[in-house]
Scaffold this active site. Sequence first.
Site, mmCIF file in Angstrom:
data_model
loop_
_atom_site.group_PDB
_atom_site.id
_atom_site.type_symbol
_atom_site.label_atom_id
_atom_site.label_comp_id
_atom_site.label_asym_id
_atom_site.label_seq_id
_atom_site.Cartn_x
_atom_site.Cartn_y
_atom_site.Cartn_z
ATOM 1 C CG HIS A 206 45.332 73.768 -6.431
ATOM 2 N ND1 HIS A 206 45.835 73.157 -5.309
ATOM 3 C CD2 HIS A 206 44.813 72.776 -7.192
ATOM 4 C CE1 HIS A 206 45.640 71.845 -5.401
ATOM 5 N NE2 HIS A 206 45.014 71.591 -6.526
ATOM 6 C CB CYS A 244 41.911 70.670 -4.790
ATOM 7 S SG CYS A 244 42.770 69.091 -4.923
ATOM 8 C CG HIS A 271 41.565 69.838 -9.009
ATOM 9 N ND1 HIS A 271 42.857 70.177 -8.664
ATOM 10 C CD2 HIS A 271 41.326 70.423 -10.203
ATOM 11 C CE1 HIS A 271 43.376 70.941 -9.618
ATOM 12 N NE2 HIS A 271 42.467 71.120 -10.554
ATOM 13 C CG ASP A 316 43.470 66.030 -8.607
ATOM 14 O OD1 ASP A 316 44.335 65.986 -9.489
ATOM 15 O OD2 ASP A 316 43.503 66.847 -7.681
ATOM 16 C CG HIS A 317 46.724 63.398 -7.985
ATOM 17 N ND1 HIS A 317 47.183 63.863 -6.793
ATOM 18 C CD2 HIS A 317 46.834 64.422 -8.858
ATOM 19 C CE1 HIS A 317 47.578 65.108 -6.932
ATOM 20 N NE2 HIS A 317 47.361 65.482 -8.174
ATOM 21 C CE1 TYR A 330 46.818 65.273 -13.005
ATOM 22 C CE2 TYR A 330 48.897 65.178 -11.828
ATOM 23 C CZ TYR A 330 47.662 65.753 -12.027
ATOM 24 O OH TYR A 330 47.249 66.808 -11.253
HETATM 25 C C1 DNO Z 1 48.816 68.373 -8.593
HETATM 26 C C2 DNO Z 1 48.112 69.582 -8.878
HETATM 27 C C3 DNO Z 1 48.915 70.820 -8.609
HETATM 28 C C4 DNO Z 1 48.160 71.977 -9.185
HETATM 29 C C5 DNO Z 1 48.747 73.302 -8.869
HETATM 30 C C6 DNO Z 1 47.813 74.381 -9.299
HETATM 31 O O1 DNO Z 1 48.502 67.405 -9.173
HETATM 32 O O2 DNO Z 1 46.875 69.603 -8.294
HETATM 33 O O3 DNO Z 1 50.161 70.724 -9.184
HETATM 34 O O4 DNO Z 1 48.130 71.852 -10.569
HETATM 35 O O5 DNO Z 1 49.004 73.432 -7.536
HETATM 36 O O6 DNO Z 1 48.500 75.554 -9.331
#
Ligand code: DNO
Length: 366
Positions: A206, A244, A271, A316-317, A330
Site C-alpha cells: 500500500h 490507492c 482502493h 475506500d473511506h 468505514y
Molecule cells: C486506511 C488504510 C490503511 C491500509 C494499510 C495497508 O484506511 O488504507 O490502513 O489498510 O496501510 O497496509
Amino acid sequence: MRMVFRWFGEGNDTVSLRHIRHIPGVEGIVWALHDLPAGEEWPLARILEVKRQAEEFGLHTEVVESVNVHEDIKLGLPTRDLYIERYIRTIEQLAHAGVKVICYNFMPVFDWARTDLFRKRPDGSTALFFEKARIHGIDPFELVRTINENSSLTMPGWEPERLSRLTELFEAYRTVDEEALWTHLAYFLQAVIPVAERNGIQMAIHPDDPPWSIFGLPRILTGQNNLRRFLQLVDSPSNGITLCTGSLGANPDNDLIAMIHEFHDRIPFTHIRNVNVYENGDFIETSHRTEDGTVDIAGVVKAYQELGFNGYCRPDHGRHIWDEVCRPGYGLYDRALGIMYLWGLWDAYQRVAADAAASERKEAVR
Ligand code: DNO
C-alpha cells in the site's frame, strides 16, 4: 474488476456481513486479524474461522489487509529475521486457506495519518481531514492522544498497543533515512516474495498515506518513480502494488492514470476513493464522485476498464452520513454509494466499448 469490501471482524465493526451482502456486486471481504500485533504468526484456526463466517454469507476471503510488518523489519534490526520467519509462516497459512492477495505497507511507525477524524463538511456530513500546517507543528504524541480520545473506534493502524513504543521507535528511526528504508524493504521482499510465488499469493504494498514524510520519518512509496523502483527491487508477478487513489491522489502531482497504465499487470488490488486537495495542501475525504474532489475517479475506472483490469477493487473511506455511527471512514452507507458509482462507471464504459466493437464488426462485414 472484482469488488470486495473491508470488514473488521465480528465484534469489531459496526457493519455486518449480512449488510455487506446487500451491496450489489460485492463478492468478498477484505479482512485481517486486527487483534494480533504486528509480528505475530496468524493461527490457521483463526483464519479458517473468518473464512467460515464470510462463506455463510456467500462472501470469500481472498484479500487480506493488512498483514502488518514488524517495525524491527523496517528498522533493519537483527531481530528482523525472526519476524520475517513468522511473516512467511503467515503467508503459507493464508495461502492454505485460499487467500490470493496480501496487502501491507512499509510506513515507519504510523500507518495512514489524519489530523481530524470527523471534520464537518458543508453538506453537514463529516469526514477525515488532513491539515498540513497542523501536522508540522504538532507533537506526534499529542496527535495520538487526540485521535484515540476522540473516537472509541480507532483508525486501523492507530491501535493504542501498537503505538505504545512511540518514544523508543522515534529514537530508533533517527538513523534510518530513505535509502536505509529502501534497503530494509529489499531485504524483506527478497525473503517473502519467493514464498508468495510458491504459494500463489500476490503481495500488494500500500502506498504511503499521505505520500510524503511526516514527523521527520522516512516515507518512500509516494509516487510513480518510487513505485517503479519498488517493482524493480524484486521483479516478480508476486511483488505488486495496492494502488490507492486516495493516498497517492493527496499529492496532485501524482498522475494516477499514468500509473495505472504503467503498472497495471502488477496491481492485484486497488482502493478507489476521492479526496479534495486544497491550495494549501490540506485535504478532506469526499464522496467517490469525480466532481466532488480532485481525483479523476471516472478517468481511473476508464483506465482500468480499457486495460481489462481483473484485480480486486474496494471502495475506500467514505464520509459519515445519515447519522451513521461507525469507524472513522468505514461506515456502510457512503462506501456502498461509492460502490454503486464505481459500478455505474464500469458498466457504462464497458457498454460503450462493447457497442463500439459491435459496430466495427458490422462495418467489416459490409
Ligand atoms: C486506511 C488504510 C490503511 C491500509 C494499510 C495497508 O484506511 O488504507 O490502513 O489498510 O496501510 O497496509
